[in-house]
Design a protein around this motif. Structure first.
Motif, mmCIF file in Angstrom:
data_model
loop_
_atom_site.group_PDB
_atom_site.id
_atom_site.type_symbol
_atom_site.label_atom_id
_atom_site.label_comp_id
_atom_site.label_asym_id
_atom_site.label_seq_id
_atom_site.Cartn_x
_atom_site.Cartn_y
_atom_site.Cartn_z
ATOM 1 N N PRO A 192 0.823 -1.223 0.000
ATOM 2 C CA PRO A 192 0.000 0.000 0.000
ATOM 3 C C PRO A 192 0.847 1.259 0.000
ATOM 4 O O PRO A 192 0.503 2.251 -0.657
ATOM 5 N N GLY A 193 1.958 1.247 0.733
ATOM 6 C CA GLY A 193 2.835 2.413 0.754
ATOM 7 C C GLY A 193 3.423 2.710 -0.616
ATOM 8 O O GLY A 193 3.497 3.868 -1.038
ATOM 9 N N LEU A 194 3.841 1.671 -1.310
ATOM 10 C CA LEU A 194 4.390 1.838 -2.654
ATOM 11 C C LEU A 194 3.320 2.351 -3.613
ATOM 12 O O LEU A 194 3.582 3.244 -4.439
ATOM 13 N N GLN A 195 2.126 1.818 -3.521
ATOM 14 C CA GLN A 195 1.043 2.272 -4.393
ATOM 15 C C GLN A 195 0.679 3.725 -4.110
ATOM 16 O O GLN A 195 0.344 4.474 -5.028
ATOM 17 N N ARG A 196 0.753 4.117 -2.844
ATOM 18 C CA ARG A 196 0.471 5.519 -2.507
ATOM 19 C C ARG A 196 1.531 6.425 -3.120
ATOM 20 O O ARG A 196 1.198 7.489 -3.684
ATOM 21 N N ARG A 197 2.786 6.030 -3.049
ATOM 22 C CA ARG A 197 3.845 6.841 -3.653
ATOM 23 C C ARG A 197 3.687 6.900 -5.161
ATOM 24 O O ARG A 197 3.921 7.957 -5.784
ATOM 25 N N ALA A 198 3.289 5.787 -5.761
ATOM 26 C CA ALA A 198 3.086 5.767 -7.212
ATOM 27 C C ALA A 198 1.979 6.738 -7.601
ATOM 28 O O ALA A 198 2.102 7.477 -8.597
ATOM 29 N N SER A 199 0.898 6.747 -6.835
ATOM 30 C CA SER A 199 -0.210 7.670 -7.110
ATOM 31 C C SER A 199 0.248 9.123 -7.006
ATOM 32 O O SER A 199 -0.083 9.963 -7.851
ATOM 33 N N GLU A 200 1.020 9.417 -5.966
ATOM 34 C CA GLU A 200 1.507 10.785 -5.774
ATOM 35 C C GLU A 200 2.424 11.217 -6.912
ATOM 36 O O GLU A 200 2.375 12.371 -7.360
ATOM 37 N N MET A 201 3.276 10.309 -7.377
ATOM 38 C CA MET A 201 4.170 10.660 -8.487
ATOM 39 C C MET A 201 3.391 10.885 -9.780
ATOM 40 O O MET A 201 3.725 11.771 -10.567
ATOM 41 N N ILE A 202 2.355 10.062 -9.993
ATOM 42 C CA ILE A 202 1.542 10.237 -11.205
ATOM 43 C C ILE A 202 0.881 11.615 -11.199
ATOM 44 O O ILE A 202 0.887 12.330 -12.217
#
Length: 217
Positions: A192-202
């Motif tokens: 979940p942490g990685l997916q949250r960072r991915a969303s923020e970068m997008i």
């Protein structure tokens, strides 16, 4: 029952007892040997476990002493290992010490030593590959960095994909990075942490979380 039948039964019983005692005399040593082997095996197993605990404790004490010393790199280099697990731990710590001293080549070499050691558990080798890719100097060609992260498999693959996306962003390929980050949002092995960072970068790249062009198509 007649006296004759009773006599025959008694004789038969005595004969069977004699045969049994004879067998015990002849083969009784086998049972004794089996008991001896069981007891000896159990004793050896306990000795082996105690010895392994002692070796592990001594190795741990040596590591702590090396890390607390003034020259960690030299102290770690002087340690001897007894098995693959100790070799992996020592390799990772030696790499960390070298990288902390600014010796990138030595750090990467230590990590590659772990990565190429087939006797080391896969998780240690995969972690070494990931850390070696992270340790590549800033001036390293983007294609080389991307190739290093693409080669990483196992539990560290999602993190490697994240790092690959960051390299792509730095090299100007924001579209490719966005597509890669979107795949991480759907990846079952992404935390979940990685997916949250991915969303923020997008979002930081000015793109939508979902691939709207694909949806329109």
């Amino acid at each position: 029952m007649s006296n004759t039948d009773s006599f025959i039964d008694e004789v038969t019983e005595e004969v069977q007892k004699d045969k049994l005692f004879g067998q015990l005399k002849r083969w009784g040593w086998v049972g004794g040997l089996a008991v001896l082997l069981l007891v000896g095996g159990a004793a050896y197993n306990e000795w082996r476990k105690a010895n392994e605990r002692q070796v592990a404790q001594e190795f741990g004490d040596q590591l702590i002493a090396s890390l607390d010393g003034d020259d960690t790199t030299a102290a770690l280099a002087g340690l001897k290992v007894d098995d693959a697990a100790q070799s992996a731990v020592l390799g990772h710590l030696s790499a960390a010490a070298a990288l902390a001293d600014g010796d990138t080549d030595a750090g990467i070499a230590a990590l590659e030593g772990v990565q190429n050691n087939a006797s080391v558990a896969a998780v240690y080798r995969e972690l070494a590959a990931f850390k070696a890719a992270l340790a590549l100097p800033p001036e390293t060609d983007s294609a080389e960095k991307i190739s290093a992260f693409e080669a990483i498999t196992g539990p560290f693959r999602p993190l490697a994909q994240e790092q690959k996306a960051m390299v792509m962003i730095q090299s100007g390929d924001t579209e490719g990075a966005t597509d890669l980050l979107r795949t991480l949002l759907e990846a079952a092995d992404a935390t979940p942490g990685l997916q949250r960072r991915a969303s923020e970068m997008i979002v930081a790249l000015g793109a939508d979380i979902s691939d709207t062009d694909a949806d329109d198509g």
